[in-house]
Scaffold this motif. Structure first.
Motif, PDB file in Angstrom:
ATOM      1  N   LEU A 192     -26.113  11.271   7.567  1.00  0.00           N
ATOM      2  CA  LEU A 192     -24.651  11.148   7.481  1.00  0.00           C
ATOM      3  C   LEU A 192     -23.951  11.968   8.555  1.00  0.00           C
TER       4      LEU A 192
ATOM      5  N   ASP B 214     -24.877  10.843  -3.090  1.00  0.00           N
ATOM      6  CA  ASP B 214     -25.041   9.404  -3.309  1.00  0.00           C
ATOM      7  C   ASP B 214     -26.142   8.837  -2.423  1.00  0.00           C
ATOM      8  N   ARG B 215     -26.167   9.231  -1.147  1.00  0.00           N
ATOM      9  CA  ARG B 215     -27.190   8.742  -0.218  1.00  0.00           C
ATOM     10  C   ARG B 215     -28.587   9.218  -0.651  1.00  0.00           C
TER      11      ARG B 215
ATOM     12  N   ASP C 205     -20.276  14.539  -2.010  1.00  0.00           N
ATOM     13  CA  ASP C 205     -20.478  13.343  -2.827  1.00  0.00           C
ATOM     14  C   ASP C 205     -21.242  12.270  -2.063  1.00  0.00           C
ATOM     15  N   GLU C 206     -20.925  12.109  -0.798  1.00  0.00           N
ATOM     16  CA  GLU C 206     -21.623  11.105   0.017  1.00  0.00           C
ATOM     17  C   GLU C 206     -23.089  11.486   0.215  1.00  0.00           C
TER      18      GLU C 206
ATOM     19  N   THR D 267     -18.184  14.351   6.543  1.00  0.00           N
ATOM     20  CA  THR D 267     -19.138  14.006   5.485  1.00  0.00           C
ATOM     21  C   THR D 267     -18.884  14.862   4.254  1.00  0.00           C
TER      22      THR D 267
END
Length: 203
Positions: free
Chosen positions: A26, A42-43, A38-39, A35
């Protein structure tokens, strides 16, 4: 003799690896500041709470690279022949870390570039960096006891100088000046000229 990591340790390592890989992907795609945690969670396929349990901050996930190197160095020294030259053990430590930098390539460049913008990275050395420094210092002490390196500088000073030269080689590698392993190998020759001290070995 210490046994290998238990099931819980292996699971924790797997979770950290997943977050580490997701975060770096990311950061490459979006940038560090853009970034979110949370991202990353999730990834990686885990919850936000799990991320904070393991790292605490986005900067923390970058520090995992140093923790991995520390673990590799500790394993290397556990498996090394204790009768071998302490200088050779230091050399192998530096080369193993260099090969890891070559293996990860762009990821290591990203880690260094982001970390160098973080004031805490310089103001508060991580536990992993301090532990690697201590491992090198202990080997320098052993080398001094064997009269294999100069004694007019302390083991702490020599260990710090060695790792400073190593880090300069890594910075040169991520700047595109060559492979880390080759640069560290040539830097090692430079290190030896300094730590041997010519005819001052017995002073």
């Amino acid at each position: 003799m210490r046994s290998g990591p238990g099931l819980r340790e292996r699971k924790n390592a797997a979770v950290k690896e997943a977050f580490f890989e997701a975060a770096l992907a990311l950061f490459r795609e979006k940038g560090f500041e853009e970034t979110s945690v949370d991202e990353i969670a999730d990834r990686a396929g885990f919850s936000r709470a799990t991320f904070f349990n393991h790292f605490g901050t986005k900067q923390g996930v970058l520090r995992y690279y140093g923790q991995r190197l520390q673990s590799q160095m500790e394993h290397l020294l556990r498996e090394a022949d204790p009768s071998s030259s302490p200088l050779e053990r230091i050399r192998e430590m530096l080369l193993v870390m260099a090969r890891e930098a070559d293996r990860l390539g762009e990821e290591v460049r990203l880690i260094y570039l982001i970390s160098m913008q973080d004031l805490d990275y310089f103001a508060r050395p991580t536990d992993a960096r301090m532990r690697v420094l201590e491992m090198v210092r202990e080997l320098v002490v052993e080398a001094q006891e064997r009269a294999a390196v100069r004694r007019d500088l302390s083991a702490s000073q020599l260990a710090l100088h060695m790792l400073t030269v190593y880090n300069s080689a890594i910075l040169a590698a991520i700047s595109g000046w060559g492979r880390a392993e080759h640069l560290v190998q040539s830097a090692w020759e430079f290190i030896l000229d300094g730590v041997r001290g010519g005819d001052r070995l017995d002073h």
